[in-house]
Design a protein around this motif. Structure first.
Motif, mmCIF file in Angstrom:
data_model
loop_
_atom_site.group_PDB
_atom_site.id
_atom_site.type_symbol
_atom_site.label_atom_id
_atom_site.label_comp_id
_atom_site.label_asym_id
_atom_site.label_seq_id
_atom_site.Cartn_x
_atom_site.Cartn_y
_atom_site.Cartn_z
ATOM 1 N N VAL A 79 0.858 -1.189 0.000
ATOM 2 C CA VAL A 79 0.000 0.000 0.000
ATOM 3 C C VAL A 79 0.895 1.241 0.000
ATOM 4 C CG1 VAL A 79 -1.779 1.265 1.251
ATOM 5 C CG2 VAL A 79 -1.811 -1.236 1.219
ATOM 6 N N PRO A 80 0.727 2.166 -0.936
ATOM 7 C CA PRO A 80 1.609 3.346 -1.005
ATOM 8 C C PRO A 80 1.577 4.173 0.274
ATOM 9 C CG PRO A 80 0.284 3.137 -2.994
ATOM 10 C CD PRO A 80 -0.262 2.137 -2.022
ATOM 11 N N LYS A 81 2.731 4.693 0.654
ATOM 12 C CA LYS A 81 2.824 5.527 1.853
ATOM 13 C C LYS A 81 2.022 6.814 1.703
ATOM 14 C CE LYS A 81 7.383 3.907 3.354
ATOM 15 N NZ LYS A 81 8.785 4.287 3.676
ATOM 16 N N GLU A 82 1.856 7.261 0.461
ATOM 17 C CA GLU A 82 1.103 8.502 0.233
ATOM 18 C C GLU A 82 -0.332 8.385 0.728
ATOM 19 O OE1 GLU A 82 2.943 6.985 -1.928
ATOM 20 O OE2 GLU A 82 4.587 8.394 -2.349
ATOM 21 N N GLN A 83 -0.921 7.176 0.624
ATOM 22 C CA GLN A 83 -2.289 7.007 1.107
ATOM 23 C C GLN A 83 -2.356 7.139 2.620
ATOM 24 O OE1 GLN A 83 -4.263 3.525 -0.394
ATOM 25 N NE2 GLN A 83 -3.618 3.860 -2.508
ATOM 26 N N ARG A 84 -1.359 6.601 3.313
ATOM 27 C CA ARG A 84 -1.328 6.746 4.772
ATOM 28 C C ARG A 84 -1.151 8.211 5.158
ATOM 29 N NH1 ARG A 84 1.596 2.029 3.680
ATOM 30 N NH2 ARG A 84 1.005 0.177 4.907
ATOM 31 N N GLU A 85 -0.213 8.886 4.480
ATOM 32 C CA GLU A 85 0.052 10.288 4.804
ATOM 33 C C GLU A 85 -1.156 11.167 4.513
ATOM 34 O OE1 GLU A 85 3.458 11.113 2.472
ATOM 35 O OE2 GLU A 85 4.857 9.999 3.767
ATOM 36 N N ALA A 86 -1.884 10.853 3.446
ATOM 37 C CA ALA A 86 -3.091 11.624 3.141
ATOM 38 C C ALA A 86 -4.145 11.427 4.222
ATOM 39 C CB ALA A 86 -3.644 11.210 1.781
ATOM 40 N N SER A 87 -4.246 10.188 4.738
ATOM 41 C CA SER A 87 -5.207 9.914 5.807
ATOM 42 C C SER A 87 -4.838 10.669 7.075
ATOM 43 C CB SER A 87 -5.262 8.409 6.076
ATOM 44 O OG SER A 87 -6.140 8.118 7.143
ATOM 45 N N TYR A 88 -3.542 10.643 7.420
ATOM 46 C CA TYR A 88 -3.101 11.387 8.597
ATOM 47 C C TYR A 88 -3.323 12.886 8.417
ATOM 48 C CZ TYR A 88 -0.743 7.072 9.994
ATOM 49 O OH TYR A 88 -0.460 5.777 10.358
ATOM 50 N N GLY A 89 -3.119 13.355 7.175
ATOM 51 C CA GLY A 89 -3.317 14.783 6.901
ATOM 52 C C GLY A 89 -4.761 15.219 7.064
ATOM 53 N N MET A 90 -5.681 14.279 6.882
ATOM 54 C CA MET A 90 -7.105 14.581 7.068
ATOM 55 C C MET A 90 -7.537 14.475 8.526
ATOM 56 S SD MET A 90 -8.295 15.393 4.114
ATOM 57 C CE MET A 90 -10.066 15.226 4.329
#
Length: 292
Positions: A172-183
């Motif tokens: 799973v790309p790290k960008e998806q995790r970071e986007a979730s944390y950013g929200m």
């Protein structure tokens, strides 16, 4: 600057094309032999066993007489066993993978644990049978029950599910995790709503392979002392039971030729059960692949 003659280039291209054609032919022959073996096996099983597939075969229990032998107890036992193995192995396997990938700090200890989990995937099944006999049958006094066998078979396929789940979570790309944390999502919300849905196709792929292995295993059940022939159905998780692979093995080793046909009919039923189980998992996997 040196220029290579066109004739030399053409010779090299022709030699490479011949080399590629040779390997293509070798791979085609290997694939054809594998498919031919599978077709011969299927044709032999279907031609021998289709004549015994009737209502009596599904309603009768095991018997010493081929014309009276059935798979009622074995079929019900296999289904009940898989209903124990699937949730236990998936919950423990996916939970372990989540902890190792999302929570555990990278250290020598986690590397050691990871290495041992990978090595356990190649351990012979009979070793897990001895482990289940020691822990579940004798120490926990579960006897030759569905629960003891279910836990033992769950341990058998657990390493495969853990490794496959880790690879799926890691993909799973790290960008998806970071986007979730950013929200503003928490770590657990990110795992349950972002990581796991995206990793489910890969997790189910490993789970399908693991459960397929569990359906056809006999060695751990033999070590646990699971009976081959029963004249009753299990009424609880602590009841005795039998399975299709054990029943088929018992029929196949008998000297009477009629039992070979009965064993073929049992193999057909086992294959149908396996196809149904895998089809459900593949349907769920494809559904999540389209969504994520």
């Amino acid at each position: 600057m040196k220029y290579i003659d066109d004739t030399v280039v053409m010779k090299r291209m022709k030699s490479r094309l011949k080399y590629n054609s040779l390997w293509k032919l070798i791979f085609l022959i290997a694939t054809s032999l594998a498919l031919l073996t599978l077709v011969i096996l299927l044709v032999r099983i279907v031609t021998q066993g289709s004549g015994h597939l009737n209502l009596d075969f599904f309603n009768n229990f095991g018997s010493r007489f081929p014309d009276k032998a059935g798979i009622k107890a074995a079929l019900i036992g296999s289904v009940l066993l898989m209903l124990i193995i699937a949730p236990v192995s998936m919950i423990l396997g996916v939970g372990t993978a989540i902890y190792l990938e999302e929570y555990a700090k990278k250290s020598k200890l986690t590397s050691f644990i990871q290495m041992n989990i990978s090595n356990l995937a190649g351990v012979p099944s009979i070793v897990f049978g001895l482990l289940g006999l020691t822990i579940f049958v004798r120490m926990l006094v579960l006897g030759k029950s569905l629960l003891a066998a279910g836990f033992t078979m769950s341990l058998l396929i657990l390493p495969v599910i853990i490794v496959a789940s880790q690879e799926a979570i890691r993909a799973v790309p790290k960008e998806q995790r970071e986007a979730s944390y950013g929200m503003g999502a928490t770590k657990w919300q990110t795992i349950t709503r972002v990581v796991l849905p995206a990793a489910i196709p890969g997790i189910l792929t490993g789970t399908i392979l693991a459960l397929s292995r569990a359906v056809g295993e006999t060695a751990p059940l033999v070590v646990l002392g699971i009976p081959v022939i029963l004249q009753f159905l299990p009424d609880s998780l602590l009841s005795q039971f039998t399975t299709l692979p054990l029943q088929i093995y018992d029929w196949a080793k008998r000297p009477q030729e009629e039992f070979q046909y009965v064993a073929s009919a049992g193999i057909i039923v086992l294959m149908i059960l396996l196809v149904i189980m895998n089809s459900i998992a593949i349907f769920i996997r494809n559904k999540f692949q389209k969504r994520y």
